[in-house]
Design a protein around this motif. Sequence first.
Motif, short mmCIF file in Angstrom:
data_model
loop_
_atom_site.label_atom_id
_atom_site.label_comp_id
_atom_site.label_asym_id
_atom_site.label_seq_id
_atom_site.Cartn_x
_atom_site.Cartn_y
_atom_site.Cartn_z
N HIS A 1 0.85 -1.20 0.00
CA HIS A 1 0.00 0.00 0.00
C HIS A 1 0.88 1.24 0.00
O HIS A 1 1.90 1.30 0.71
CB HIS A 1 -0.90 0.01 1.23
N ALA A 2 0.48 2.25 -0.79
CA ALA A 2 1.29 3.46 -0.90
C ALA A 2 0.40 4.62 -1.33
O ALA A 2 -0.56 4.42 -2.08
CB ALA A 2 2.41 3.27 -1.93
N CYS A 3 0.74 5.80 -0.82
CA CYS A 3 -0.01 6.98 -1.25
C CYS A 3 0.80 8.25 -1.01
O CYS A 3 1.76 8.26 -0.23
CB CYS A 3 -1.35 7.09 -0.51
N VAL A 4 0.40 9.30 -1.70
CA VAL A 4 0.87 10.66 -1.41
C VAL A 4 -0.39 11.50 -1.20
O VAL A 4 -1.36 11.37 -1.96
CB VAL A 4 1.69 11.23 -2.58
N ALA A 5 -0.37 12.33 -0.14
CA ALA A 5 -1.53 13.19 0.13
C ALA A 5 -1.06 14.62 0.33
O ALA A 5 0.03 14.86 0.87
CB ALA A 5 -2.27 12.71 1.38
N GLN A 6 -1.90 15.53 -0.13
CA GLN A 6 -1.56 16.95 0.02
C GLN A 6 -2.82 17.73 0.37
O GLN A 6 -3.83 17.60 -0.31
CB GLN A 6 -0.97 17.49 -1.28
N VAL A 7 -2.71 18.53 1.44
CA VAL A 7 -3.81 19.42 1.81
C VAL A 7 -3.32 20.85 1.64
O VAL A 7 -2.32 21.25 2.25
CB VAL A 7 -4.27 19.19 3.26
N GLN B 1 -5.68 16.53 -2.13
CA GLN B 1 -5.40 15.64 -3.25
C GLN B 1 -4.72 14.37 -2.73
O GLN B 1 -3.87 14.44 -1.82
CB GLN B 1 -4.49 16.31 -4.27
N VAL B 2 -5.09 13.26 -3.29
CA VAL B 2 -4.49 11.98 -2.93
C VAL B 2 -4.11 11.26 -4.21
O VAL B 2 -4.89 11.23 -5.17
CB VAL B 2 -5.49 11.10 -2.13
N TRP B 3 -2.91 10.71 -4.21
CA TRP B 3 -2.48 9.81 -5.29
C TRP B 3 -2.22 8.47 -4.61
O TRP B 3 -1.37 8.38 -3.70
CB TRP B 3 -1.20 10.33 -5.94
N SER B 4 -2.93 7.45 -5.00
CA SER B 4 -2.72 6.16 -4.33
C SER B 4 -3.10 5.01 -5.24
O SER B 4 -3.87 5.19 -6.20
CB SER B 4 -3.53 6.07 -3.03
N PRO C 1 -5.95 7.83 -9.27
CA PRO C 1 -5.49 6.44 -9.12
C PRO C 1 -4.12 6.24 -9.74
O PRO C 1 -3.88 6.65 -10.89
CB PRO C 1 -6.55 5.65 -9.87
N ALA C 2 -3.23 5.64 -9.00
CA ALA C 2 -1.95 5.23 -9.55
C ALA C 2 -2.13 3.87 -10.21
O ALA C 2 -3.16 3.22 -10.04
CB ALA C 2 -0.91 5.15 -8.45
N GLU C 3 -1.13 3.45 -10.96
CA GLU C 3 -1.14 2.07 -11.45
C GLU C 3 -1.16 1.16 -10.23
O GLU C 3 -0.63 1.51 -9.16
CB GLU C 3 0.13 1.83 -12.27
#
Lengths: 758, 82
Positions: A216-222, A229-232, A259-261
Amino acid sequence: MTDVMDRPALKVVGTRPIRPDGVDKVTGRAQFGADFHLPGMLVGKIKRSPHAHARIVSIDTRKARALAGVKAVITAADLPDLASQEYEAGESASNLRDLSQNCMARDKALYQGHALAAVAAVSAQVADEALDLIEVVYEVLPHVIDVEAAMEPSAPVLHAHLFTEGLAERPATASNIAKVNRLGRGDLEAGFGEADVVVQGRYTTKAVHQGYIEPHACVAQVSQDGQCQVWSSSQGQFMVRTYCAKILGLEIADIRVTPAEIGGGFGGKTTVYLEPLALALSRQSGHPVKMVMTREEVFRATGPTSGAVIEVKLGAKQDGTIVAADVVLKYQAGAFPGSPVGAGSMTALAAYDIPNVAITGYDVVTNSPKVAAYRAPGAPISAFGVESAIDDLARELGMDPIVLREKNGVVSGVKAVYGPTYRDIGYLETLKAIKDHPHYAAPLGPNQGRGVAVGFWFNVGGESTAAVHVNEDGSAVVVTGNPDIGGSRASMAMMAAEVLGLPVEQVRPIVADTASIGFSMLTGGSRTTFATGMAVTQAAGKIVEDVKRRAALIWDTTVDKVAWESGQAVCLDATKSAVKPLTLAAIAAQAGRTGGPISAEVSLNAQGAGPGFAVHLCDVEIDRETGHVTVVRYTAAQDVGRAIHPAYVEGQIQGGVAQGVGWALNEEYIFDADGQMENAGFLDYRVPVASDLPMIDAVLVEVPNPRHPFGAKGVGEAPIVPPLAAVANAVRDALGVRMCDLPLSPPKIRAVVDGLAS
Amino acid sequence: MVHVVLAGADGREFTGGEGAFDVEATSVRRLILALDQRFPGFGDYVERRMAFAIDGVIHQDAYGAELAPDSEVCLIPKIGGG
């Protein structure tokens, strides 16, 4: 609905084009969850419970906050304390309180690995140091992981508020049994009274993980204005958006998820673990935050599927007619209610037409990670018990195991044990495909055995959105909101290409973020090719209607005098005999003059998914010295409706078999006496690799589902249902002894071989 | 009348244990309302937890699905997947 399916010759559907995502994946360019970076990004990490069950007396984060380089520290106190509430997101309802407390423990740690606090820091090293500085005072409590031990009245109770549902009267005391399901028909006692032969068994399976390669992995920005924004990588960007909003008390409109790959999900990425925490850390720190689980964290803190006990009793007449079946299923749910025992109950006898049936299922909380969906959730477990017992019944009756299944098999018009009347099913055709396969009559070698087992999965439809845009040169883009976990991009492009009459290479499939396409339920339940494919087909159909209208405008005729044939508009107006057909490219070139851009979007809630049946045939060879079991030949037949991209369908079947073989032979969560998982890594948790398996022969049986424009049925889940029992039945055939406890690992095989020798 | 069947024990706490009954309804929405009127709270439970197998075809969250006078509607738990 069936007009497209009834076309005499499909040009794209049923072919095997190169996958649109293939080049990026084999060259390493595909962007997975962990590949995304933003300037000023921090590293987020999680403090986890070392105890399987403990009351959290206090969490002191002051030293961690004071460490240079630490920008944020959160605990459950930084998240809303949600009330118990069921909320639908993704594909089915989840309890928001449980979901939130699984992301971050509030009063109790309920399993080893349960998140207690999280930090964001300038580097992974600083984040690790900060985790060590967080002081947690625990009151360690007795724990329980074994499902039957957890059902005992004397067991440590995980939740004081949990009272068993499904009983005639509300119980007076809290229990780890969250729910009792009952399903049945007929008169069980009378049924067994008619039986000439009765077989019964008690079977067990261990918790196993989906084993996706990508953690599991993500990047989040507020941002300062509250926009998130979330990239996961997940199985549903809309699911991530909804759960983050609910867990953090945010507005859905303020969150955009890209959504990421995805490097495998298999059901395990149908929920959230990191994304709400990364958002909370970003909100506190003012920086983007990246969180990536280690493999150990994946094992210790994300959902496996249930370990279980399955009890099966079958009664049959001497001619093979099964007259009664009694099945009891006890499934671990992990730390919060919600095991897949309901689906396990409904699928257990779905392939059989039996008049007298009782199925009882228990959903039991235990001090282990909350279970998550895993391909055909619950079905492989119950099928392992039932199909093992059916195999024993065939031996007892002296019948061929396929003939026994044919004699009792369901057909269209028969009422399923779980209620509905079957329509358009291809079970008997699938049994025949295996019976007629050369594998079924092939001779076996020394120490080899052969097993048969069958499986069922409902498949589902649901809400999907798709858009089709025609480019200026007549090529097209297909946009959907479903992450591609099993080849859906290819099938979406192919269905659009078929309707539009384009070569599939001219259709580019895209998976869009939550702000760029309408809502879609997550990718799961084998629903995407069926439901989203229906939306794609309808959107492409709207494009065809639109371009016919435009052609009529160009030709100065009426739209009823325009046909769409092989990707071009053909004029049927006898007064316009001189005009030549217009290709999509030609019409697109005049889009501005005929109404503007050519584009269509369709949102729908697809109903009427057709169920899938799988019949598997497995040969094993036993090494009597080491106890190692080698699968030497495997043939898997499945009713797939109609295969949109047959190679992808075969891949789904082969993947399901591989995972099922791992479940049967090697995979298991091993806990020590303190409730610590002892094998949280791929060295000690053994999934099959390519060299462990033979080439798996996938046989596609096509009995179309008339409720899909091309006849498709879901294909991703049925193939993991039979392998547990198919392997176990083959081992039974080779050894002459029924082994009932998975995995059938070398020490267990050796014990049986040694017992036979002595 | 639409014939409604509860295949399992789910929801029977609302129906007094009844597993099959007939209801006047021409759509899923009207069926839910009729169930709630006949067994208070059951309509809400059905909406949240159950899917509808209408003459063998499974529908989830489908207010508009039409029911024929002789339809059989089997109520089953909502189905997810992996």
